[in-house]
Design a protein around this motif. Structure first.
Motif, PDB file in Angstrom:
ATOM      1  N   HIS A 240      11.014  -2.168 -15.754  1.00  0.00           N
ATOM      2  CA  HIS A 240      11.886  -2.323 -14.591  1.00  0.00           C
ATOM      3  C   HIS A 240      11.277  -3.215 -13.529  1.00  0.00           C
ATOM      4  O   HIS A 240      11.978  -3.793 -12.744  1.00  0.00           O
TER       5      HIS A 240
ATOM      6  N   GLU B 275       5.780  11.655   3.552  1.00  0.00           N
ATOM      7  CA  GLU B 275       4.374  12.065   3.591  1.00  0.00           C
ATOM      8  C   GLU B 275       3.837  12.233   5.019  1.00  0.00           C
ATOM      9  O   GLU B 275       3.230  13.246   5.334  1.00  0.00           O
TER      10      GLU B 275
ATOM     11  N   ALA C 253      -3.751   2.824   4.669  1.00  0.00           N
ATOM     12  CA  ALA C 253      -2.334   3.187   4.788  1.00  0.00           C
ATOM     13  C   ALA C 253      -2.195   4.644   5.205  1.00  0.00           C
ATOM     14  O   ALA C 253      -1.343   4.990   6.020  1.00  0.00           O
TER      15      ALA C 253
ATOM     16  N   GLN D 290       0.820  -1.221   0.000  1.00  0.00           N
ATOM     17  CA  GLN D 290       0.000   0.000   0.000  1.00  0.00           C
ATOM     18  C   GLN D 290       0.847   1.261   0.000  1.00  0.00           C
ATOM     19  O   GLN D 290       0.543   2.229   0.695  1.00  0.00           O
ATOM     20  N   LEU D 291       1.901   1.245  -0.799  1.00  0.00           N
ATOM     21  CA  LEU D 291       2.620   2.500  -1.031  1.00  0.00           C
ATOM     22  C   LEU D 291       1.719   3.418  -1.833  1.00  0.00           C
ATOM     23  O   LEU D 291       0.827   2.956  -2.541  1.00  0.00           O
ATOM     24  N   PHE D 292       1.946   4.735  -1.733  1.00  0.00           N
ATOM     25  CA  PHE D 292       1.152   5.677  -2.505  1.00  0.00           C
ATOM     26  C   PHE D 292       1.759   5.745  -3.911  1.00  0.00           C
ATOM     27  O   PHE D 292       2.881   6.239  -4.073  1.00  0.00           O
ATOM     28  N   PRO D 293       1.067   5.241  -4.930  1.00  0.00           N
ATOM     29  CA  PRO D 293       1.699   5.060  -6.246  1.00  0.00           C
ATOM     30  C   PRO D 293       2.028   6.366  -6.956  1.00  0.00           C
ATOM     31  O   PRO D 293       2.855   6.371  -7.855  1.00  0.00           O
ATOM     32  N   HIS D 294       1.375   7.469  -6.547  1.00  0.00           N
ATOM     33  CA  HIS D 294       1.621   8.731  -7.237  1.00  0.00           C
ATOM     34  C   HIS D 294       2.778   9.507  -6.609  1.00  0.00           C
ATOM     35  O   HIS D 294       3.085  10.612  -7.041  1.00  0.00           O
ATOM     36  N   MET D 295       3.418   8.919  -5.590  1.00  0.00           N
ATOM     37  CA  MET D 295       4.549   9.587  -4.957  1.00  0.00           C
ATOM     38  C   MET D 295       5.809   8.745  -5.167  1.00  0.00           C
ATOM     39  O   MET D 295       5.731   7.530  -5.298  1.00  0.00           O
TER      40      MET D 295
ATOM     41  N   ALA E  71       8.218   2.333 -17.660  1.00  0.00           N
ATOM     42  CA  ALA E  71       8.527   2.020 -16.273  1.00  0.00           C
ATOM     43  C   ALA E  71       8.339   0.542 -15.974  1.00  0.00           C
ATOM     44  O   ALA E  71       9.098  -0.045 -15.231  1.00  0.00           O
TER      45      ALA E  71
ATOM     46  N   ILE F 195       6.015   1.880  -8.839  1.00  0.00           N
ATOM     47  CA  ILE F 195       5.820   0.960  -9.963  1.00  0.00           C
ATOM     48  C   ILE F 195       7.156   0.458 -10.513  1.00  0.00           C
ATOM     49  O   ILE F 195       7.233  -0.588 -11.149  1.00  0.00           O
ATOM     50  N   ARG F 196       8.222   1.197 -10.242  1.00  0.00           N
ATOM     51  CA  ARG F 196       9.543   0.784 -10.735  1.00  0.00           C
ATOM     52  C   ARG F 196      10.319  -0.035  -9.713  1.00  0.00           C
ATOM     53  O   ARG F 196      11.477  -0.345  -9.921  1.00  0.00           O
ATOM     54  N   LEU F 197       9.693  -0.366  -8.596  1.00  0.00           N
ATOM     55  CA  LEU F 197      10.376  -1.126  -7.551  1.00  0.00           C
ATOM     56  C   LEU F 197       9.878  -2.572  -7.529  1.00  0.00           C
ATOM     57  O   LEU F 197       8.728  -2.839  -7.862  1.00  0.00           O
TER      58      LEU F 197
ATOM     59  N   GLN G 144      -5.442   1.931   0.418  1.00  0.00           N
ATOM     60  CA  GLN G 144      -4.759   3.223   0.379  1.00  0.00           C
ATOM     61  C   GLN G 144      -5.248   4.126   1.508  1.00  0.00           C
ATOM     62  O   GLN G 144      -4.461   4.820   2.144  1.00  0.00           O
TER      63      GLN G 144
ATOM     64  N   TYR H 191       1.031   6.727 -14.900  1.00  0.00           N
ATOM     65  CA  TYR H 191       0.503   6.482 -13.576  1.00  0.00           C
ATOM     66  C   TYR H 191       1.152   7.390 -12.562  1.00  0.00           C
ATOM     67  O   TYR H 191       0.882   7.335 -11.397  1.00  0.00           O
TER      68      TYR H 191
ATOM     69  N   HIS I 233       9.357   5.899  -8.544  1.00  0.00           N
ATOM     70  CA  HIS I 233       7.973   5.642  -8.149  1.00  0.00           C
ATOM     71  C   HIS I 233       7.824   4.146  -7.837  1.00  0.00           C
ATOM     72  O   HIS I 233       8.561   3.311  -8.389  1.00  0.00           O
TER      73      HIS I 233
END
Lengths: 251, 286
Positions: free
Chosen positions: B285, A110, B171, A97-102, B282, A145-147, B168, B272, A143
């Motif tokens: 990766h 945050e 969290a 539940q990471l914030f995907p837009h950050m 992206a 999504i890249r992790l 979300q 996104y 972001h």
């Protein structure tokens, strides 16, 4: 014995007509690592989620860092109390539940910036330290999504740490990960205990982790603590058949 | 039985022509036929050329009404969606009434209620209230369009907010955020991806519905496209030419905005991140 960071007394939780937690008393002491295990559906995740009021207890009280709360109506005062309590009880979720837009560092900053009103620059350098602690300083500007899954969960741990909570609640932190990625997350969690003496409540099936890191293992069964003890004792000589069968299956 | 060879020839010929070229031919035929029909109806192209600019300047008011109304609609839709998702009975009830009434009655009736009926209500009250409830055509039109589209867009905003997972919100709550912080920092920035494309569609639809404001008899300085066309067409007895011009103007306007809307939608679909980095790049990766 050190002071109790978390004190659960007479906790009960009923969903509609199903009683999931049926009377739990539990103290978690400073710097202690408590691993809660049990079959799925035993109520162990609900127990953890009651500690920071993601689930409202039906009866009993929860005390975190000296703040004591029981069931109640969702008034403004009570919501404030729950928020105050949550700032002392960080949480790491099964599905991150990471914030995907950050970015990664944005996720970690945050809480301090928005909730604690910390200066951005201060929050950034603090967040960087926590990302270093989980070994992801080089991913700060990425972001989620890249992790990878393991990296996401480590950022989530840094996000929880950034609020400087008195206890961190881990809700099956490695269950959503590919097997080869669980190690990096468990290593970070181990270091939180051994190097930083964090108080932790961990719901997990990782018994090797429990054996190595836990001070106490709780076997949760049908909504109650059936058995608890230091990992060596409880693994070697479980008292109940249910406990024996469970450990035979997972060890 | 043998089919006439010219049909076979045409079929064979047709197979070798690219689809796009056929499409061009079809459109050309449509306009050709229309040209002939208009010529037979003594369509006054000269009049059209002379008066095109006069009607086209109405676009300013048309676009102004649409932009002001969509801003009002977005605010109302956001409040409406939060109300529909609220456990508070007052918020839920109020927004339920709002969406039900404004979706359940014709837009033109709402306009007439605001423009013609509100002043009557105002007369029953104190003077200051009476003055407040007498609206010009354009503000009344903006209010009606905003209220009406806001009611429809409430559903869009509600769906957008609900598209963000409950995890979300949890969290955000777990790090101590309150409702407003959770919405502003976590939920809305993600919901906006889902909300923007259909909101663009609503905006395009609304630009056409601004024509209804003409029924409120706008004052001279605020004539929008359709009102101008009506007045001019009636005065010169050139209704065909005047309304064709107004139709072309709306068509042009919506075509332009549909083009940008399509671009926006594709962009929102791939990105996104707030910075708009494309996900396809992206994902490699991950």
């Amino acid at each position: 014995m050190a002071e109790a960071v978390v004190r659960i007394e007479g906790l009960r939780k009923t969903f509609v007509d199903l009683e999931v937690i049926r009377g739990v008393d539990l103290d978690v002491h400073k710097a202690e690592v408590v691993v809660i295990c049990g079959r799925s559906g035993s109520g162990k995740s609900t127990l953890l989620r009651c500690v920071n009021f993601l689930e409202e207890p039906t009866a009993g009280t929860i005390e975190v860092a000296g703040m004591k709360l029981g069931p109640g109506l969702p008034t403004r005062t009570r919501r404030d109390q729950i928020r105050a309590l949550r700032m002392h009880a960080g949480m790491v979720f099964q599905d991150f539940q990471l914030f995907p837009h950050m970015t990664a560092i944005g996720n970690v900053m945050e809480g301090p910036v928005t909730v604690k009103k910390m200066e951005k620059e201060e929050a950034r350098s603090q967040a960087m330290r926590y990302l270093e602690q989980v070994g992801l300083a080089d991913k700060a500007e990425q972001h989620p999504i890249r992790l990878s899954g393991g990296q996401k969960q480590r950022v989530a741990i840094a996000r929880a740490l950034a609020m400087e909570p008195d206890v961190i609640l881990f809700d099956e932190p490695t269950s959503a990960l590919d097997p080869e990625l669980t190690g990096e997350v468990l290593a970070v969690m181990k270091s939180l205990s051994t190097d930083f003496h964090k108080t932790m409540m961990v719901v997990t099936h990782e018994m090797a982790f429990a054996r190595e890191v836990a001070d106490r293992v709780i076997f949760f069964h049908n909504g109650v603590i059936l058995e608890e003890g230091p990992p060596d004792e409880i693994f070697a000589a479980p008292q109940f058949d249910e406990t024996k069968r469970f450990f035979q299956a997972v060890l | 039985m043998t089919t006439p060879s010219w049909m076979e020839a045409l079929a064979l010929k047709s197979a070798s022509i690219p689809f796009r070229r056929k499409l061009v031919i079809v459109w050309a035929v449509i306009f050709g036929v229309m040209g002939v029909v208009f010529a037979l109806a003594r369509f006054d192209t000269d009049w059209m050329r002379r008066n095109f600019l006069f009607i086209a300047t109405g676009l300013r008011t048309t676009v102004f009404i649409a932009v002001a109304a969509i801003i009002l609609a977005i605010v109302l839709a956001l409040l409406g969606a939060l109300g529909r998702l609220s456990k508070n009975p007052i918020a839920f009830g109020l927004t339920g009434f709002y969406t039900s009434f404004f979706r359940g009655t014709p837009l033109i009736v709402q306009m007439f209620l605001i423009y013609f009926a509100l002043p009557q209500m105002g007369r029953a009250g104190p003077d200051w209230l009476g003055d407040l409830l007498i609206l010009d055509a354009v503000p009344a039109g903006i209010l009606a369009l905003g209220l009406n589209y806001g009611a429809y867009m409430t559903e869009i905003f509600r769906a957008g907010i609900q598209s963000v997972s409950g995890g979300q919100t949890e969290a955000a709550g777990a790090i101590g955020m309150n409702y407003a912080q959770t919405m502003r920092r976590v939920v809305l920035p993600q919901a906006i991806r889902v909300i923007i494309p259909p909101t663009g569609n609503e905006f395009i639809a609304m630009m056409k519905d601004t024509a209804l404001v003409s029924f409120l008899g706008a004052t001279a300085s605020q004539l929008e496209v359709f009102r101008k066309a009506q007045l001019l067409g009636r005065a010169d007895n050139r209704n065909l030419e005047a309304f064709i011009v107004s139709a072309l103007l709306y068509w042009g306007l919506t075509t332009v905005f549909t083009y940008f809307q399509g671009k926006l939608e594709r962009r929102m679909g791939t990105g996104y991140t707030r910075e708009g980095q494309p996900v396809r790049k992206a994902a490699a990766h991950g």
